[in-house]
Design an enzyme around this catalytic site. Sequence first.
Site, PDB file in Angstrom:
ATOM      1  N   ARG A  75       2.793  -7.313   8.698  1.00 27.42           N
ATOM      2  CA  ARG A  75       2.161  -5.960   9.247  1.00 27.42           C
ATOM      3  C   ARG A  75       2.499  -5.535  10.615  1.00 27.42           C
ATOM      4  O   ARG A  75       2.535  -4.362  11.151  1.00 27.42           O
ATOM      5  CB  ARG A  75       0.457  -6.364   9.605  1.00 27.42           C
ATOM      6  CG  ARG A  75      -0.406  -6.063   8.198  1.00 27.42           C
ATOM      7  CD  ARG A  75      -1.395  -6.649   8.062  1.00 27.42           C
ATOM      8  NE  ARG A  75      -2.127  -6.375   6.790  1.00 27.42           N
ATOM      9  CZ  ARG A  75      -3.558  -6.955   6.533  1.00 27.42           C
ATOM     10  NH1 ARG A  75      -4.098  -8.019   7.380  1.00 27.42           N
ATOM     11  NH2 ARG A  75      -4.080  -6.612   5.239  1.00 27.42           N
ATOM     12  N   THR A 122      -5.478  -7.882  10.398  1.00 29.20           N
ATOM     13  CA  THR A 122      -5.648  -6.599   9.602  1.00 29.20           C
ATOM     14  C   THR A 122      -5.297  -5.361  10.345  1.00 29.20           C
ATOM     15  O   THR A 122      -4.884  -4.375   9.984  1.00 29.20           O
ATOM     16  CB  THR A 122      -7.320  -6.432   9.111  1.00 29.20           C
ATOM     17  OG1 THR A 122      -7.683  -7.729   8.426  1.00 29.20           O
ATOM     18  CG2 THR A 122      -7.738  -5.202   8.297  1.00 29.20           C
ATOM     19  N   HIS A 164      -2.278  -5.654   1.482  1.00 26.84           N
ATOM     20  CA  HIS A 164      -3.399  -6.477   1.301  1.00 26.84           C
ATOM     21  C   HIS A 164      -3.167  -7.865   1.082  1.00 26.84           C
ATOM     22  O   HIS A 164      -2.275  -8.113   0.098  1.00 26.84           O
ATOM     23  CB  HIS A 164      -4.314  -5.597   0.068  1.00 26.84           C
ATOM     24  CG  HIS A 164      -5.305  -6.522  -0.346  1.00 26.84           C
ATOM     25  ND1 HIS A 164      -6.521  -6.614   0.225  1.00 26.84           N
ATOM     26  CD2 HIS A 164      -5.663  -7.296  -1.312  1.00 26.84           C
ATOM     27  CE1 HIS A 164      -7.420  -7.431  -0.249  1.00 26.84           C
ATOM     28  NE2 HIS A 164      -6.714  -7.852  -1.287  1.00 26.84           N
ATOM     29  N   ASN A 186      -2.262  -0.308   6.396  1.00 31.04           N
ATOM     30  CA  ASN A 186      -1.767  -1.767   7.131  1.00 31.04           C
ATOM     31  C   ASN A 186      -0.663  -2.515   6.054  1.00 31.04           C
ATOM     32  O   ASN A 186      -0.762  -3.545   6.021  1.00 31.04           O
ATOM     33  CB  ASN A 186      -3.140  -2.295   7.630  1.00 31.04           C
ATOM     34  CG  ASN A 186      -3.932  -2.830   6.354  1.00 31.04           C
ATOM     35  OD1 ASN A 186      -3.711  -2.265   5.279  1.00 31.04           O
ATOM     36  ND2 ASN A 186      -4.878  -3.620   6.563  1.00 31.04           N
ATOM     37  N   LYS A 209       0.814  -1.229   0.021  1.00 29.41           N
ATOM     38  CA  LYS A 209      -0.183   0.072  -0.078  1.00 29.41           C
ATOM     39  C   LYS A 209       0.825   1.225   0.188  1.00 29.41           C
ATOM     40  O   LYS A 209       2.069   1.311   0.352  1.00 29.41           O
ATOM     41  CB  LYS A 209      -0.947  -0.237   1.297  1.00 29.41           C
ATOM     42  CG  LYS A 209      -2.071  -1.369   1.109  1.00 29.41           C
ATOM     43  CD  LYS A 209      -3.122  -1.248   2.024  1.00 29.41           C
ATOM     44  CE  LYS A 209      -4.125  -2.318   2.013  1.00 29.41           C
ATOM     45  NZ  LYS A 209      -4.862  -2.114   3.021  1.00 29.41           N
ATOM     46  N   GLU A 225      -9.022 -10.717  -8.115  1.00 29.67           N
ATOM     47  CA  GLU A 225      -8.151  -9.494  -7.799  1.00 29.67           C
ATOM     48  C   GLU A 225      -7.031  -9.493  -8.685  1.00 29.67           C
ATOM     49  O   GLU A 225      -6.329  -8.313  -9.155  1.00 29.67           O
ATOM     50  CB  GLU A 225      -7.829  -9.498  -6.292  1.00 29.67           C
ATOM     51  CG  GLU A 225      -8.948  -9.054  -5.510  1.00 29.67           C
ATOM     52  CD  GLU A 225      -8.657  -9.221  -3.679  1.00 29.67           C
ATOM     53  OE1 GLU A 225      -7.697  -9.691  -3.719  1.00 29.67           O
ATOM     54  OE2 GLU A 225      -9.485  -8.954  -2.922  1.00 29.67           O
ATOM     55  N   PHE A 240     -15.599   2.875   6.636  1.00 32.40           N
ATOM     56  CA  PHE A 240     -14.055   3.229   6.314  1.00 32.40           C
ATOM     57  C   PHE A 240     -14.076   3.423   5.009  1.00 32.40           C
ATOM     58  O   PHE A 240     -12.958   3.755   4.414  1.00 32.40           O
ATOM     59  CB  PHE A 240     -13.296   2.327   7.066  1.00 32.40           C
ATOM     60  CG  PHE A 240     -13.717   0.944   6.694  1.00 32.40           C
ATOM     61  CD1 PHE A 240     -12.829   0.352   5.505  1.00 32.40           C
ATOM     62  CD2 PHE A 240     -14.244  -0.107   7.542  1.00 32.40           C
ATOM     63  CE1 PHE A 240     -13.398  -1.090   5.181  1.00 32.40           C
ATOM     64  CE2 PHE A 240     -14.550  -1.265   7.204  1.00 32.40           C
ATOM     65  CZ  PHE A 240     -13.933  -1.728   6.069  1.00 32.40           C
ATOM     66  N   TYR A 271     -12.515  -2.019  -4.365  1.00 34.65           N
ATOM     67  CA  TYR A 271     -12.802  -2.082  -2.790  1.00 34.65           C
ATOM     68  C   TYR A 271     -14.540  -1.990  -2.868  1.00 34.65           C
ATOM     69  O   TYR A 271     -15.076  -1.755  -1.811  1.00 34.65           O
ATOM     70  CB  TYR A 271     -12.363  -1.165  -1.803  1.00 34.65           C
ATOM     71  CG  TYR A 271     -10.760  -1.305  -1.421  1.00 34.65           C
ATOM     72  CD1 TYR A 271     -10.650  -2.805  -0.789  1.00 34.65           C
ATOM     73  CD2 TYR A 271      -9.656  -0.556  -1.928  1.00 34.65           C
ATOM     74  CE1 TYR A 271      -9.330  -2.839  -0.437  1.00 34.65           C
ATOM     75  CE2 TYR A 271      -8.441  -1.025  -1.702  1.00 34.65           C
ATOM     76  CZ  TYR A 271      -8.380  -2.165  -0.577  1.00 34.65           C
ATOM     77  OH  TYR A 271      -6.913  -2.464  -0.299  1.00 34.65           O
ATOM     78  N   ARG A 326      -1.894 -15.042   4.368  1.00 36.66           N
ATOM     79  CA  ARG A 326      -2.797 -14.225   5.546  1.00 36.66           C
ATOM     80  C   ARG A 326      -1.973 -14.524   6.680  1.00 36.66           C
ATOM     81  O   ARG A 326      -2.040 -13.644   7.703  1.00 36.66           O
ATOM     82  CB  ARG A 326      -4.092 -14.663   5.232  1.00 36.66           C
ATOM     83  CG  ARG A 326      -4.883 -14.071   4.356  1.00 36.66           C
ATOM     84  CD  ARG A 326      -6.189 -14.545   4.367  1.00 36.66           C
ATOM     85  NE  ARG A 326      -7.153 -13.604   5.234  1.00 36.66           N
ATOM     86  CZ  ARG A 326      -7.639 -12.378   4.812  1.00 36.66           C
ATOM     87  NH1 ARG A 326      -7.105 -11.661   3.890  1.00 36.66           N
ATOM     88  NH2 ARG A 326      -8.327 -11.782   5.840  1.00 36.66           N
TER      89      ARG A 326
HETATM   90  P1  CMP Z   1      -7.406  -4.841   3.179  1.00 39.44           P
HETATM   91  O1  CMP Z   1      -6.690  -5.982   3.359  1.00 39.44           O
HETATM   92  O2  CMP Z   1      -6.716  -4.092   1.952  1.00 39.44           O
HETATM   93  O3  CMP Z   1      -8.887  -4.899   2.705  1.00 39.44           O
HETATM   94  C1  CMP Z   1      -9.860  -4.142   2.926  1.00 39.44           C
HETATM   95  C2  CMP Z   1      -9.092  -2.891   3.819  1.00 39.44           C
HETATM   96  O4  CMP Z   1     -10.059  -2.303   4.664  1.00 39.44           O
HETATM   97  C3  CMP Z   1      -8.218  -3.424   4.824  1.00 39.44           C
HETATM   98  O5  CMP Z   1      -6.979  -3.972   4.417  1.00 39.44           O
HETATM   99  C4  CMP Z   1      -8.042  -2.540   5.908  1.00 39.44           C
HETATM  100  O6  CMP Z   1      -7.121  -1.560   5.415  1.00 39.44           O
HETATM  101  C5  CMP Z   1      -9.313  -1.591   5.682  1.00 39.44           C
HETATM  102  N1  CMP Z   1     -10.319  -1.609   6.842  1.00 39.44           N
HETATM  103  C6  CMP Z   1     -10.870  -3.108   7.301  1.00 39.44           C
HETATM  104  N2  CMP Z   1     -11.352  -2.817   8.477  1.00 39.44           N
HETATM  105  C7  CMP Z   1     -11.282  -1.504   9.012  1.00 39.44           C
HETATM  106  C8  CMP Z   1     -11.702  -0.748   9.900  1.00 39.44           C
HETATM  107  N3  CMP Z   1     -12.631  -1.107  10.497  1.00 39.44           N
HETATM  108  N4  CMP Z   1     -11.448   0.634   9.816  1.00 39.44           N
HETATM  109  C9  CMP Z   1     -10.584   1.004   8.746  1.00 39.44           C
HETATM  110  N5  CMP Z   1     -10.245   0.392   7.621  1.00 39.44           N
HETATM  111  C10 CMP Z   1     -10.631  -0.773   7.833  1.00 39.44           C
END
Ligand code: CMP
Length: 139
Positions: A104, A93, A117, A114, A11, A128, A59, A51, A87
């Site tokens: 992470r 996450t 992805h 974070n 990211k 994807e 969010f 997304y 994962r």
């Molecule tokens: P990613 O794996 O890119 O998939 C969806 C993204 O949404 C996740 O990583 C986070 O960056 C974001 N995300 C998921 N849950 C939340 C949350 N509760 N608040 C803010 N961002 C979130």
Amino acid sequence: MAGTFTFTIIKPKAVAKGFIGPILNMISEAGFKIGALKMLHLTRTEAQRFYEVHLERPFYNDLVEFMISGPIVVAVLEKENAVEDYRKLIGSTDPAKAEEGTIRKKYAESMSANAVHGSDSDDNAEIESTFFFPSSEIF
Ligand code: CMP
């Protein structure tokens, strides 16, 4: 190819901080082969589309803004049991909950920033990967 590959994004913040190399190194050390790789800057429309599944989440807008804030690196990663193993390698996450030794834990700052992805299923790995790469660019 089901079960043998996953998809990742490094990211914007992690790219800006110079973590492309260290993250790719962790991926390689964990036994993943890079099947496709490129750096690009998402448009707003592309980020919204990528997304889309989170459209109703509170969010969503912040996530889209963040994902277009700078260039990203996208990759297809190949390995047996790729989705689950990746994962595990990236960790939770929420970086505050990410396990020691995960990507992470080392490189993420917050839920949106974070670091990476990772696809959450074989079906999403396919969706994807093809979002970013035609089959002629996956080796
Ligand atoms: P990613 O794996 O890119 O998939 C969806 C993204 O949404 C996740 O990583 C986070 O960056 C974001 N995300 C998921 N849950 C939340 C949350 N509760 N608040 C803010 N961002 C979130």
